[in-house]
Design a protein around this motif. Structure first.
Motif, mmCIF file in Angstrom:
data_model
loop_
_atom_site.group_PDB
_atom_site.id
_atom_site.type_symbol
_atom_site.label_atom_id
_atom_site.label_comp_id
_atom_site.label_asym_id
_atom_site.label_seq_id
_atom_site.Cartn_x
_atom_site.Cartn_y
_atom_site.Cartn_z
ATOM 1 N N ILE A 140 -57.523 51.452 7.656
ATOM 2 C CA ILE A 140 -56.548 51.707 8.701
ATOM 3 C C ILE A 140 -57.242 52.260 9.938
ATOM 4 C CG2 ILE A 140 -56.010 54.104 8.095
ATOM 5 C CD1 ILE A 140 -53.005 53.272 8.338
ATOM 6 N N GLU A 141 -56.688 51.961 11.113
ATOM 7 C CA GLU A 141 -57.206 52.550 12.345
ATOM 8 C C GLU A 141 -56.712 53.990 12.454
ATOM 9 O OE1 GLU A 141 -59.285 51.460 14.755
ATOM 10 O OE2 GLU A 141 -59.688 49.673 13.536
ATOM 11 N N LEU A 142 -57.611 54.899 12.739
ATOM 12 C CA LEU A 142 -57.222 56.292 12.882
ATOM 13 C C LEU A 142 -56.354 56.472 14.125
ATOM 14 C CD1 LEU A 142 -60.647 57.955 12.013
ATOM 15 C CD2 LEU A 142 -58.635 57.787 10.539
ATOM 16 N N SER A 143 -55.297 57.281 13.995
ATOM 17 C CA SER A 143 -54.342 57.451 15.083
ATOM 18 C C SER A 143 -54.636 58.659 15.952
ATOM 19 C CB SER A 143 -52.925 57.585 14.510
ATOM 20 O OG SER A 143 -52.805 58.782 13.757
ATOM 21 N N GLY A 144 -55.630 59.443 15.588
ATOM 22 C CA GLY A 144 -55.969 60.636 16.348
ATOM 23 C C GLY A 144 -56.986 61.449 15.585
ATOM 24 N N PRO A 145 -57.243 62.676 16.015
ATOM 25 C CA PRO A 145 -58.181 63.532 15.275
ATOM 26 C C PRO A 145 -57.786 63.629 13.810
ATOM 27 C CG PRO A 145 -57.567 64.548 17.355
ATOM 28 C CD PRO A 145 -56.671 63.360 17.182
ATOM 29 N N VAL A 146 -58.772 63.540 12.919
ATOM 30 C CA VAL A 146 -58.456 63.478 11.494
ATOM 31 C C VAL A 146 -57.996 64.833 10.978
ATOM 32 C CG1 VAL A 146 -60.075 61.585 11.122
ATOM 33 C CG2 VAL A 146 -60.797 63.936 10.675
ATOM 34 N N ASP A 147 -57.155 64.789 9.953
ATOM 35 C CA ASP A 147 -56.644 65.990 9.298
ATOM 36 C C ASP A 147 -57.373 66.296 8.002
ATOM 37 O OD1 ASP A 147 -54.683 66.288 11.276
ATOM 38 O OD2 ASP A 147 -53.307 64.966 10.216
ATOM 39 N N ALA A 148 -58.153 65.338 7.461
ATOM 40 C CA ALA A 148 -58.921 65.549 6.241
ATOM 41 C C ALA A 148 -60.031 64.512 6.187
ATOM 42 C CB ALA A 148 -58.042 65.443 4.993
ATOM 43 N N VAL A 149 -61.156 64.905 5.594
ATOM 44 C CA VAL A 149 -62.306 64.013 5.464
ATOM 45 C C VAL A 149 -62.713 63.941 3.999
ATOM 46 C CG1 VAL A 149 -64.693 63.546 6.147
ATOM 47 C CG2 VAL A 149 -63.129 64.658 7.760
#
Length: 231
Positions: free
Chosen positions: A14-23
């Motif tokens: 999936i394309e990320l929609s913004g700064p990530v919340d978990a890695v």
């Protein structure tokens, strides 16, 4: 024998929609610089069978880097040596392999940028590890290296990458388009696709990778913060 080639993927992470919340991290080749020592260990396991078998083992390992070693040995025994192995034989091979690599992984360098990234962002972003390394061994290595503190959870085989990611997602709620898998192998890429999260590949510039064209690939973790929308 399987070949180290891959057609263009029918679906993508999936394309990320913004700064990530978990890695979610793989471990070998992503946190610790252990890929080459593990390749050499697999070659050593089959040295008595000659160069052709060793080269085939290496090619399979490079392509299937994140796969459980139990599955790899089952493949090597059946497809390369021609003797399907029972569980006792697989366990024996896995134990011998662990004896070759565990101490080396405990002392090899971290991937460039890993220490700075983990130290800076672990207090801001939940970090997880899902690895093909047996879980008990993975946790021993992470503890000895002093990196366990950066991760909410470290999971290894026999748990699959997909199972690990889904378990981590349940810690949320996390939006899948703001969770990213960081991996160096097709196993990691496929897990991101299957679980509908983002993906960033790790591949040194002088090493062939097997990610489809268009995959976001960086050489190490020095620029990872920018790739996932953090500064």
């Amino acid at each position: 024998m399987e070949t180290a080639t891959r057609p263009e993927a029918a679906t993508r992470p999936i394309e990320l929609s913004g700064p990530v919340d978990a890695v979610v991290f793989d471990f070998d080749g992503v946190v610790v610089d252990s890929v080459e020592l593990k390749v050499e260990a697999f070659r050593d396991m089959y040295r008595e069978y000659g160069a052709d078998v060793m080269d085939a083992v290496e090619a399979y390992q490079r392509y299937h880097g994140g796969m459980s070693r139990m599955k790899k040995f089952a493949y090597f025994e059946a497809e390369l040596i021609g003797r399907p192995a029972d569980q006792a034989r697989i366990d024996e091979l896995c134990a011998a392999y662990s004896a070759l690599v565990e101490e080396k992984v405990c002392i090899c360098p971290l991937i460039a940028g890993a220490e700075a990234f983990l130290e800076t962002f672990a207090c801001r972003i939940p970090f997880y590890v899902i690895s093909g390394t047996p879980e008990a061994e993975l946790n021993r290595i992470a503890d000895r290296r002093g990196v366990s503190k950066y991760f909410r959870r470290l999971r290894g085989s026999p748990m699959s990458k997909e199972e690990g990611i889904e378990e981590f997602l349940s810690d949320g709620p996390y939006s899948r388009d703001r969770v990213v898998m960081i991996g160096d192998a097709i196993t990691d890429y496929d897990a991101a696709v299957a679980t509908r999260i983002g993906f960033v590949g790790i591949s040194p510039p002088d090493v062939q990778h097997f990610f489809p064209d268009g995959t976001r690939v960086i050489p190490d973790l020095t620029t990872l913060a920018a790739e996932i929308g953090h500064r």
